[in-house]
Design an enzyme around this catalytic site. Structure first.
Site, mmCIF file in Angstrom:
data_model
loop_
_atom_site.group_PDB
_atom_site.id
_atom_site.type_symbol
_atom_site.label_atom_id
_atom_site.label_comp_id
_atom_site.label_asym_id
_atom_site.label_seq_id
_atom_site.Cartn_x
_atom_site.Cartn_y
_atom_site.Cartn_z
ATOM 1 N N LYS A 41 37.467 -15.699 13.612
ATOM 2 C CA LYS A 41 38.538 -16.434 12.924
ATOM 3 C C LYS A 41 39.341 -17.246 13.939
ATOM 4 O O LYS A 41 39.716 -18.397 13.676
ATOM 5 C CB LYS A 41 39.448 -15.428 12.205
ATOM 6 C CG LYS A 41 40.425 -16.062 11.210
ATOM 7 C CD LYS A 41 39.672 -16.686 10.040
ATOM 8 C CE LYS A 41 40.605 -17.188 8.962
ATOM 9 N NZ LYS A 41 41.008 -16.160 8.014
ATOM 10 N N TYR B 268 54.849 -19.720 38.375
ATOM 11 C CA TYR B 268 55.408 -18.360 38.402
ATOM 12 C C TYR B 268 56.662 -18.382 39.263
ATOM 13 O O TYR B 268 57.503 -19.253 39.132
ATOM 14 C CB TYR B 268 54.341 -17.369 38.885
ATOM 15 C CG TYR B 268 54.678 -15.941 38.549
ATOM 16 C CD1 TYR B 268 54.931 -15.563 37.220
ATOM 17 C CD2 TYR B 268 54.759 -14.972 39.540
ATOM 18 C CE1 TYR B 268 55.256 -14.259 36.908
ATOM 19 C CE2 TYR B 268 55.083 -13.665 39.230
ATOM 20 C CZ TYR B 268 55.336 -13.307 37.909
ATOM 21 O OH TYR B 268 55.664 -12.018 37.605
#
Length: 765
Positions: free
Chosen positions: A95, A40
Site C-alpha cells: 500500500k 544534524y
C-alpha cells in the site's frame, strides 16, 4: 503457472535483492561536513526551535506533510483473514508503494500487535505527530468502525479506513454514471447490497449521501437478508435492517435495479440476474473472482451495465483510483480530517472525469480506438494521467469550503502543475507496455531459447499473456531447461538444423536465394544460412509464420544485425534504419536515438531518425518534443559537426512543420525549460519539457544511454529498431530477463501497429 511456482516467485520478489518493497532515501545533500552539520548537530537545532515556537512550522521544516502512516493489526487482510500484524506487513508495504507511485506520498507501514480498540487508538494517537495523515487498513469489523470514528474525532490530521471508503468512493462514482446512462434516479432505484462488512456498510452510506433511499435498500450477510426481526445484529447491520418479508438473495433480486457485490464468488446466479429490472446495474466486486462471471452476466442480460474488481474486464472498481489522490489533496491543504464533503467531491470528480475526452495515451494503453463514456466505460482507467490533476484539487477545494483546510491553496494553476510534476505517471511506461501487449498477443520468435535467461523471459511473456513465444534451438536442451523452470506449457519449439525442419529449411533457403541472388547469395550459402537461427527466425517473419523476433542476448550487435538486414531489410521509403532507447527516469520517459546502428549520420539521415523517433514516442502515447543535440547552441559554432545538426533542423522545419523540434542545442539547455526560455526564447523548445533527444552520432548516443542506465539506475527499454519491414528487435549483449520481457512486449506492440496499418490500407481485410 502452477500455484507452487507462483508462490516461489512471489517469495523471491519480496526477498530479493533486498527484503521488502520500500526504503528511506535522503532528500538533502549529505556529501560534505557542512551538509552533515546542517542536517544534524548543530544546524538541526534551528528548525527545532522554530517548531517549538509554533507547531505548525513542522510542516515547513520536516517531511510530515507528505508522510502517511499505513496502519493495520492484520485482523482482516483481504483474502487471508486474521493473520496477525507481522504477516500483514507485506500488504502494508505494498500500500505504501502505491501511495508513492501514484501520488508521490511517502507511505510508512506500521503494524500494531493488538486487537484491543482502546490500545489501538491510544497507540495511533501517540505516534500521530510523526505523520501528515493516517491510512487505516485491513482491520476487522466492527472494530474498524469504532477505531476510525475515534481517531477522526481525536486527531487533527486526515484519517481514513480505505477498506471502507475507497471502494465506496470509486463504486459511487461508477454508480452515478451508470444511473445517468440508464436514465434512472438514485432516489428511486432499488439496491441490493450482498455483503455487510466495512466496505459494504460504507458503500451504502455513501450511496445514501447521494440520494439512495433507505426503504429501497436490502442488505445481506452470510445468513441472508438482514431483517429487523433478526437477533444479535451489530449496530452497523441494524442500520440497514429491512422490514420486508424476504429472506434470500433470490427474493431480494426481484425487480432490483442495482446489485452491489462485496461477498464471494459465483453467488449471483443467472436466474437472479434475469429477475432484475430493465437495464440492471451489477457491480460484482468480490476479488479475485466476482459474484457472477463477467461474460456469463453479459450473455444473460444484454442490457446490463457490469463492473468488477478485475482489470481484465471493463469498468474495474479499483481503490487505487481513490486513496492516493484523496490523501494528496488532503495533505496539500493540511486538512484536519477527511470528511463527507471531501469524499463526495472525489466521487463527483471521478464521475465527471469519465465523461471528458480520453487522452490518446490512455487509448493506446488499453488498445482501443477511443474510450468514450458509455456502458463499458463508467469509471476512469487506473493509468489515466489526468487523475493526479483532477482528484486532489477537487478534494482540496472541498476541504477548504467545509472549513477543515489549514493551508488553503490560492494559485490553482500552479498547484495543478506541481501535481503533474510529482505524479510519476510518466514512469508507468513499462506497465502500459505490458498491458497493451496483452490485449492482442503476437507470435514472437526467441532466437536463443537454449539459454536459461532467454527461456525465463519467454516463460514470463507466455504466463503473463504478453506474447506467444516460438523457441528456436536444440529441442532436447530446451526441454530440459523447461523442466528445470517448470515451464510446462505447450509452446512451439523449432530446431533449424534438425531433420524435422529440413522441408521448411529448404523452402526458406530457396526464398532467401531468390531474394538475394543478385547480392552475392548462392544456393549453397542460403542453405547454410538457414541453419542459423537469426536467418531462420527472420525468414519466419517474412513468410508470415511469426509476427516478431528478439535476439542478441549472446552475440555482438553487428553479428545479429547483419542477417536481419539481409533478410528483413528496410521498410519502403526508409533510407536508414535506426534504434531508439526509452530511458525510464525520474523526469519521465526519455526517447534517445540513434543508440545502436548509424555511426555518423548526415543531416538528411538525422532528420529521418528524428521523425522515426518521434513516431515511437507517439506510439506510446507521448507528444514528442524533440531536441537535436550538439556541443553548440543555435549557430555558436561553424564546425561541420554543428552545421550538420543545424541542416537537419532546417530539413525538419521545412518538411515536418507540425513536429515540435529544434536545435542545434546543448543537452543542459534542452533539459532545463527555464534556462532555454531565458536564453533562447525564439526556440520551439523554449518553456517546453523535452522528452526526445537526437544525438549527432552513435558515440554520443550509445555512451549517454549507458551512462544513464549505469550511474542513475535508469531503466532502459531498447534498443527499439525502427525502419525495418518487420518487427525485429536486437537486444544488448547480456540483457537482463526483465529487459528481454520488455523488448518482447515492444515486439508485440510493433507487430500490432503493423497489423493495424495493413488493415487500414486494405479496408480492414
Amino acid at each position: 503457472m502452477s500455484k507452487e511456482k507462483q508462490r516461489r516467485e512471489a517469495l523471491i520478489y519480496h526477498a530479493k535483492p533486498q527484503p521488502g518493497k520500500i526504503k528511506v532515501v535522503p532528500t538533502k545533500p549529505y556529501a560534505t561536513q557542512r551538509d552533515l552539520a546542517l542536517a544534524y548537530s548543530p544546524g538541526v537545532a534551528e528548525p527545532c526551535l522554530e517548531i517549538e515556537k509554533n507547531k505548525d512550522e513542522v510542516y515547513r521544516y520536516t517531511a510530515k506533510g507528505n508522510v502517511v502512516a499505513v496502519i493495520s493489526n492484520g485482523t482482516a487482510v483481504l483474502g487471508l483473514g486474521n493473520i496477525g500484524p507481522e504477516a500483514s506487513k507485506p500488504v502494508m508495504e505494498g500500500k505504501s508503494l502505491l501511495f508513492k507511485i501514484f501520488a508521490d506520498i511517502d507511505g510508512i507501514d506500521i503494524e500494531l500487535d493488538t486487537e484491543d480498540v482502546d490500545k489501538f487508538v491510544e497507540t495511533v494517537k501517540t505516534i500521530a505527530p510523526t505523520f501528515g495523515g493516517i491510512n487505516l487498513e485491513d482491520i476487522k469489523a466492527p472494530e474498524a468502525f469504532e477505531i476510525e470514528r475515534r481517531l477522526k474525532e481525536e486527531l487533527d490530521i486526515p484519517v481514513m479506513h480505505d477498506d471502507q471508503h475507497g471502494t465506496a468512493i470509486i463504486s459511487a462514482a461508477a454508480l452515478l454514471n451508470a444511473l445517468e446512462l440508464t436514465n434512472k434516479k438514485m432516489e428511486k432505484v432499488k439496491i441490493v447490497v450482498n455483503g455487510a462488512g466495512a466496505a459494504a456498510i460504507s458503500c451504502t452510506r455513501l450511496y445514501q449521501a447521494f440520494g439512495a433511499q433507505r426503504e429501497n435498500i436490502v442488505m445481506l450477510d452470510s445468513k441472508g437478508v438482514i431483517r429487523s426481526d433478526r437477533d444479535n445484529l451489530s449496530k452497523q447491520k441494524a442500520e440497514f435492517a429491512t422490514n420486508r418479508d424476504i429472506a434470500t438473495l433470490d427474493d431480494a433480486m426481484k425487480d432490483a435495479d442495482v446489485f452491489i457485490g462485496l461477498s464471494k464468488a459465483d453467488i449471483l446466479k443467472p436466474d437472479m440476474l434475469e429477475a432484475m429490472a430493465k437495464d440492471p446495474i451489477v457491480f460484482a466486486m468480490a476479488n479475485p473472482d466476482p459474484e457472477i462471471e463477467y461474460d456469463l452476466a453479459c450473455k444473460t442480460r444484454k442490457d446490463i451495465i457490469m463492473a468488477t474488481g478485475r482489470s481484465d474486464h471493463p469498468n474495474q472498481v479499483n481503490n487505487v483510483l481513490g486513496f492516493p489522490f484523496i490523501f494528496r489533496g488532503a495533505l496539500d491543504v493540511r486538512a484536519t480530517k477527511i470528511n463527507e464533503a471531501m469524499k463526495m467531491a472525489a466521487v463527483r470528480a471521478l464521475a465527471d472525469l469519465t465523461k471528458e475526452s480520453v487522452p490518446e495515451q490512455v487509448n493506446i494503453t488499453y488498445d482501443t480506438t477511443r474510450l468514450t463514456f458509455g456502458r463499458n466505460y463508467i469509471i476512469p482507467k487506473p493509468f489515466d494521467p489526468r487523475l493526479i490533476a483532477k482528484i486532489p484539487p477537487a478534494v482540496a477545494k472541498a476541504a477548504m469550503e467545509s472549513g477543515v483546510a489549514k493551508a488553503p491553496i490560492e494559485d490553482w494553476d500552479k498547484y495543478e502543475e506541481e501535481l503533474l510534476l510529482r505524479s510519476g505517471n510518466d514512469n508507468k511506461v513499462v506497465r502500459m507496455l505490458h498491458n497493451r501487449a496483452k490485449v492482442n498477443p503476437k507470435r514472437i520468435v526467441f532466437a536463443e531459447a537454449e539459454l536459461l535467461d532467454v527461456l525465463k523471459a519467454a516463460q514470463i511473456v507466455y504466463e503473463e499473456g504478453i506474447a506467444i513465444p516460438i523457441l528456436l534451438g536444440q529441442k532436447e536442451i530446451i526441454m530440459k531447461l523447461k523442466e528445470q523452470l517448470e515451464f510446462d506449457a505447450e509452446v512451439q519449439i523449432i530446431d533449424p538444423r534438425s531433420e524435422d525442419s529440413s522441408t521448411i529449411r529448404t523452402m526458406y533457403a530457396d526464398k532467401l536465394w531468390q531474394m538475394r541472388k543478385r547480392k552475392g547469395e548462392t544456393r549453397y550459402s542460403a542453405r547454410v544460412n538457414m541453419g542459423k537461427r537469426n536467418y531462420f527466425g527472420a525468414m519466419m517473419l517474412m513468410e508470415g509464420d511469426a509476427d516478431g523476433m528478439i535476439s542478441g542476448y549472446s552475440r555482438a550487435y553487428p553479428k545479429v544485425l547483419k542477417p536481419v538486414f539481409e533478410v528483413i531489410g528496410r521498410a519502403q521509403g526508409v533510407g536508414k534504419a535506426s534504434t531508439v532507447n526509452i530511458m525510464i527516469t525520474e523526469r519521465g520517459p526519455l526517447f534517445l536515438a540513434d543508440t545502436s546502428v548509424n555511426i555518423n549520420p548526415n543531416a538528411e539521415e538525422l532528420a529521418e531518425i528524428a521523425v522515426m523517433t518521434a513516431n515511437v514516442g507517439s506510439t506510446f502515447g507521448f507528444d514528442p518534443v524533440v531536441a537535436m543535440l550538439s556541443y553548440a547552441n543555435f549557430g555558436s559554432s561553424n564546425d561541420k559537426e554543428a552545421q550538420k545538426v543545424r541542416d537537419a533542423v532546417k530539413i525538419l522545419h521545412e518538411k515536418h512543420p507540425e513536429l515540435v523540434v529544434d536545435g542545434e542545442i546543448q543537452t543542459d539547455f534542452a533539459l532545463d525549460q527555464e534556462l532555454c526560455r531565458n536564453n533562447f526564447s525564439f526556440s520551439k523548445l523554449a518553456g517546453k519539457k523535452v522528452n526526445t533527444f537526437i544525438f549527432p552520432n552513435l558515440d554520443s548516443a550509445n555512451i549517454t544511454y549507458k551512462l544513464l542506465k549505469g550511474l542513475n539506475k535508469a531503466s532502459s527499454i531498447g534498443p527499439i529498431m525502427v525502419g525495418l519491414r518487420k518487427s525485429v528487435h536486437i537486444l544488448q549483449l547480456g540483457s537482463s530477463v526483465d529487459e528481454m520481457v520488455n523488448m518482447a512486449a515492444v515486439a508485440v506492440i510493433d507487430a500490432q501497429e503493423r497489423e493495424k496499418r495493413k488493415k487500414a490500407k486494405t479496408g480492414g481485410k
